[in-house]
Design an enzyme around this catalytic site. Structure first.
Site, PDB file in Angstrom:
ATOM      1  N   LYS A   1      77.366  28.862 110.841  1.00  0.00           N
ATOM      2  CA  LYS A   1      76.648  29.852 111.143  1.00  0.00           C
ATOM      3  C   LYS A   1      76.056  30.428 109.472  1.00  0.00           C
ATOM      4  CE  LYS A   1      77.534  33.987 109.511  1.00  0.00           C
ATOM      5  NZ  LYS A   1      76.279  34.918 109.171  1.00  0.00           N
TER       6      LYS A   1
ATOM      7  N   GLU B   1      87.190  28.573 100.695  1.00  0.00           N
ATOM      8  CA  GLU B   1      86.525  28.756  99.246  1.00  0.00           C
ATOM      9  C   GLU B   1      86.212  30.345  99.154  1.00  0.00           C
ATOM     10  OE1 GLU B   1      83.905  25.549  97.834  1.00  0.00           O
ATOM     11  OE2 GLU B   1      83.904  27.099  96.084  1.00  0.00           O
TER      12      GLU B   1
ATOM     13  N   GLU C   1      86.158  40.288  90.685  1.00  0.00           N
ATOM     14  CA  GLU C   1      85.767  39.384  90.733  1.00  0.00           C
ATOM     15  C   GLU C   1      84.225  40.079  91.196  1.00  0.00           C
ATOM     16  OE1 GLU C   1      84.518  36.419  94.319  1.00  0.00           O
ATOM     17  OE2 GLU C   1      84.170  35.137  93.079  1.00  0.00           O
TER      18      GLU C   1
ATOM     19  N   CYS D   1      81.043  31.304  92.490  1.00  0.00           N
ATOM     20  CA  CYS D   1      82.630  31.584  92.680  1.00  0.00           C
ATOM     21  C   CYS D   1      83.158  31.043  91.694  1.00  0.00           C
ATOM     22  CB  CYS D   1      82.820  31.018  94.202  1.00  0.00           C
ATOM     23  SG  CYS D   1      82.609  29.443  94.432  1.00  0.00           S
TER      24      CYS D   1
HETATM   25  O1  TXE Z   1      80.674  37.645 101.112  1.00  0.00           O
HETATM   26  P1  TXE Z   1      81.365  37.783 103.253  1.00  0.00           P
HETATM   27  P2  TXE Z   1      79.596  39.105 101.465  1.00  0.00           P
HETATM   28  C1  TXE Z   1      82.637  37.531  97.521  1.00  0.00           C
HETATM   29  C2  TXE Z   1      81.493  37.952  96.203  1.00  0.00           C
HETATM   30  C3  TXE Z   1      81.486  38.752  96.751  1.00  0.00           C
HETATM   31  C4  TXE Z   1      82.203  39.658  98.051  1.00  0.00           C
HETATM   32  C5  TXE Z   1      81.327  39.846  99.109  1.00  0.00           C
HETATM   33  O2  TXE Z   1      82.706  38.700  95.425  1.00  0.00           O
HETATM   34  O3  TXE Z   1      80.875  40.150  95.973  1.00  0.00           O
HETATM   35  O4  TXE Z   1      82.109  38.536  98.425  1.00  0.00           O
HETATM   36  O5  TXE Z   1      79.432  39.392  99.159  1.00  0.00           O
HETATM   37  C6  TXE Z   1      80.302  35.716 107.226  1.00  0.00           C
HETATM   38  N1  TXE Z   1      84.050  36.597 110.607  1.00  0.00           N
HETATM   39  N2  TXE Z   1      82.288  36.101  97.662  1.00  0.00           N
HETATM   40  O6  TXE Z   1      80.154  40.398 101.557  1.00  0.00           O
HETATM   41  O7  TXE Z   1      81.075  38.994 103.601  1.00  0.00           O
HETATM   42  C7  TXE Z   1      78.933  36.437 106.381  1.00  0.00           C
HETATM   43  O8  TXE Z   1      78.198  36.686 107.435  1.00  0.00           O
HETATM   44  C8  TXE Z   1      83.339  35.830 110.265  1.00  0.00           C
HETATM   45  C9  TXE Z   1      82.343  34.792  96.924  1.00  0.00           C
HETATM   46  O9  TXE Z   1      78.745  38.541 101.357  1.00  0.00           O
HETATM   47  O10 TXE Z   1      82.709  37.252 103.168  1.00  0.00           O
HETATM   48  C10 TXE Z   1      78.815  35.613 105.432  1.00  0.00           C
HETATM   49  O11 TXE Z   1      78.266  34.369 106.685  1.00  0.00           O
HETATM   50  N3  TXE Z   1      81.970  35.260 109.529  1.00  0.00           N
HETATM   51  C11 TXE Z   1      81.906  33.748  97.912  1.00  0.00           C
HETATM   52  C12 TXE Z   1      80.357  34.345 104.869  1.00  0.00           C
HETATM   53  O12 TXE Z   1      80.890  35.337 105.843  1.00  0.00           O
HETATM   54  C13 TXE Z   1      82.433  36.989 108.602  1.00  0.00           C
HETATM   55  C14 TXE Z   1      80.756  33.716  97.840  1.00  0.00           C
HETATM   56  C15 TXE Z   1      80.214  35.189 103.329  1.00  0.00           C
HETATM   57  O13 TXE Z   1      79.888  36.571 103.328  1.00  0.00           O
HETATM   58  C16 TXE Z   1      82.314  37.865 108.628  1.00  0.00           C
HETATM   59  C17 TXE Z   1      80.189  35.133  98.738  1.00  0.00           C
HETATM   60  C18 TXE Z   1      83.372  37.925 109.995  1.00  0.00           C
HETATM   61  N4  TXE Z   1      84.336  39.515 110.090  1.00  0.00           N
HETATM   62  C19 TXE Z   1      80.494  36.361  97.749  1.00  0.00           C
HETATM   63  N5  TXE Z   1      81.997  38.437 107.878  1.00  0.00           N
HETATM   64  C20 TXE Z   1      82.131  32.504  97.192  1.00  0.00           C
HETATM   65  N6  TXE Z   1      83.403  31.661  97.352  1.00  0.00           N
HETATM   66  O14 TXE Z   1      81.505  31.412  96.765  1.00  0.00           O
HETATM   67  C21 TXE Z   1      81.484  38.267 107.301  1.00  0.00           C
HETATM   68  N7  TXE Z   1      81.322  36.609 107.151  1.00  0.00           N
END
Ligand code: TXE
Length: 500
Positions: free
Chosen positions: A188, A264, A396, A298
């Site tokens: 996904k 991660e 972050e 990240c």
């Molecule tokens: O991340 P989300 P977001 C951090 C970074 C950023 C913040 C928010 O600080 O500002 O996270 O980003 C899926 N059940 N990172 O809001 O929401 C979502 O659809 C299952 C660090 O975009 O965590 C997407 O595919 N899945 C990071 C994925 O999770 C769910 C990279 C990431 O989205 C879900 C990105 C749920 N309840 C953001 N809710 C890194 N480590 O590199 C969301 N998703």
């Protein structure tokens, strides 16, 4: 492509994708579609299906059937390797297409997207070798008449949830390694960057991956992603994203089938620079570490921890470097810094830039949102007069915002580096091997760089200490992560009876 000038340009109409189950696209039917605008141009580029939890069930059922009938796990490592090598070949042929859609949906520079796709080819090639060499262990110290085998078995159906910052790279840091041992998958992607995950599904089918081994559902995290977290037929889940959703992943696993997890999550990564470093090299590395992918990594080196005697001079060197980086249209071959990927992230970064000033830090350079046409851009930003308790030094930001914190002794530098809930990555810059190695031993991070940053390769494991996550991806570590160990104890000859 604009043929007259041979410059790349966004498509005239958005490209529509279905979702991908059992080796083929499924049309949207009466499901809703989401339109994605290019963050670098502000025009619609893709249309994607908003899948439902029922679609997740369908994709998981396909992966389950493909696992249980052993059409993939039952093959020899050599046969799986052949498919992974063919996938590398097809990916190489379609690299420009993948890079183009990656840039359109994510906003990263096209030259960077091409380099990332090139790196992904190498991951498929390397994982092919691992598919052949993966093996278990034997014990013949069990006395005459007995022997034990330890085998590595695929976990089963693996769900992979990926974010928007490296949609294709993060996917390929996982998929070939997960497939190497015989697992089947449901991926996904982030709802804003799904196109290249669907392109990978096409590529894998073209390479001969059996139907149902790799399936893709698209749509929102709160519905489609959440359904995956709770799914009783997903045996393992790899999640890359925010720490907040990471917590939800752990909770859902506990409430459902205790699926095995790989996580991660976030980072607030230190770059420690000693006065004895090659300061020109270090400045270039620190600038790269914070501005690459507009800081939406990240593993971005967002905390510069620099020896006090050179702090002012070095901060200026970094700011001067950053001022020269070319920011603009991601489809321009010469662009080094592209667009901010989502509107929400754009607001978050601007909020932190304002907050840093409110907290009393000094904005040394950058901090503005330049206009480069229809997209959203933020200049690399450097803050001085930062204290370790400020939000900009602790949280972050996930954007091109660097904080400078001076130190006096190596012990202090190590303590400052470790003064965070995270432990994803860290760098040290020094020509003194004693200092560099001491710091590398004592800083808590899953990835550590000496006189470089953001370096790696298909062989090198990735993952975090502390709140940055669980488990490792890539290399043999990434293959083993998606296996489970089975012990087989064998007796031969006449049994020594318990009841005589
Ligand atoms: O991340 P989300 P977001 C951090 C970074 C950023 C913040 C928010 O600080 O500002 O996270 O980003 C899926 N059940 N990172 O809001 O929401 C979502 O659809 C299952 C660090 O975009 O965590 C997407 O595919 N899945 C990071 C994925 O999770 C769910 C990279 C990431 O989205 C879900 C990105 C749920 N309840 C953001 N809710 C890194 N480590 O590199 C969301 N998703």
């Amino acid at each position: 492509m604009d043929k007259a000038t041979s410059r790349l340009s966004p498509p005239e109409t958005p490209r529509s994708f279905g979702f991908y189950v059992d080796g083929r696209y499924i049309d949207a039917g009466n499901r809703e579609m989401a339109v994605r605008n290019s963050p670098g141009h502000g025009v619609p580029v893709t249309k994607l299906v908003k899948c439902t939890p029922a679609d997740v069930d369908m994709a998981v059922a396909s992966a389950r059937k493909a696992f249980d009938d052993r059409r993939w796990s039952g093959l020899s490592g050599a046969d799986r390797a052949a498919v992974l090598l063919k996938a590398a070949e097809v990916l190489r042929e379609r690299a420009e297409e993948v890079a183009y859609w990656e840039t359109l949906e994510n906003g990263k520079p096209i030259s960077q997207a091409r380099a990332e796709v090139g790196g992904c080819v190498g991951m498929f090639e390397y994982a092919a070798g691992l598919a052949r060499s993966l093996h278990g262990d034997t014990f013949n110290n069990t006395g005459d008449g007995a022997m034990a085998l330890v085998t590595r078995e695929p976990v089963g159906v693996v769900g992979v949830i990926t974010p928007w910052n490296f949609p294709f790279l993060i996917l390929c840091e996982r998929v070939p390694y997960i497939l190497a041992s015989g697992n089947t998958m449901v991926a996904k992607p982030s709802e804003v960057t799904s196109a290249t995950t669907l392109l990978l599904a096409e590529i894998l089918t073209e390479a001969g991956l059996p139907q149902g081994v790799f399936n893709v559902v698209t749509g929102a995290g709160s519905t489609v992603g959440q359904a995956m977290l709770e799914h009783m037929q997903i045996d393992m889940l790899s999640f890359t994203g925010s720490t907040a959703v990471g917590r939800a992943v752990v909770e859902a696993a506990g409430k459902s089938n205790f699926k095995k997890l790989g996580l991660e999550l976030g980072g607030k990564n230190p770059q420690i620079v000693f006065a004895d470093a090659d300061l020109e090299d270090a400045a270039d590395g620190v600038a790269f570490g914070i501005a690459f992918n507009t800081g939406q990594c990240c593993v971005s080196g967002s905390r510069l921890i620099v020896e006090r005697s050179i702090a002012d001079k070095f901060g200026k060197l970094v700011a001067d470097k950053l001022a020269k980086a070319r920011i603009g249209d991601p489809l321009d071959e010469t662009t080094q810094i592209g667009a901010i990927t989502t509107d929400a992230q754009n607001s978050t970064i601007l909020h932190y830039i304002a907050k840093g000033q409110d907290e009393g830090a000094t904005l040394m350079s950058g901090g503005t949102a330049p206009d480069h046409g229809g997209g959203q851009f933020i200049e690399p930003t450097v803050f001085t007069d930062v204290t370790p308790d400020m939000a900009i030094a602790r949280e972050e930001i996930f954007g091109p915002v660097l904080t400078i914190l001076p130190f006096d002794t190596m012990e202090e530098a190590i303590a400052m580096a470790n003064d965070t809930e995270y432990g994803l990555a860290a760098s040290v810059w020094s020509k003194n091997i004693d200092k560099a190695m001491t710091v590398s031993r004592q800083v808590q991070a899953g990835r550590f760089w000496v006189n470089t940053t953001l370096a790696g390769g298909p062989e090198i494991p990735i993952g975090g200490f502390k709140a940055s996550g669980w488990g490792r991806e890539a290399g043999i570590y990434g293959v083993e992560e998606y296996t489970q160990v089975k012990s087989v104890f064998i007796e031969f000859g006449k049994r020594d009876h318990w009841i005589s």
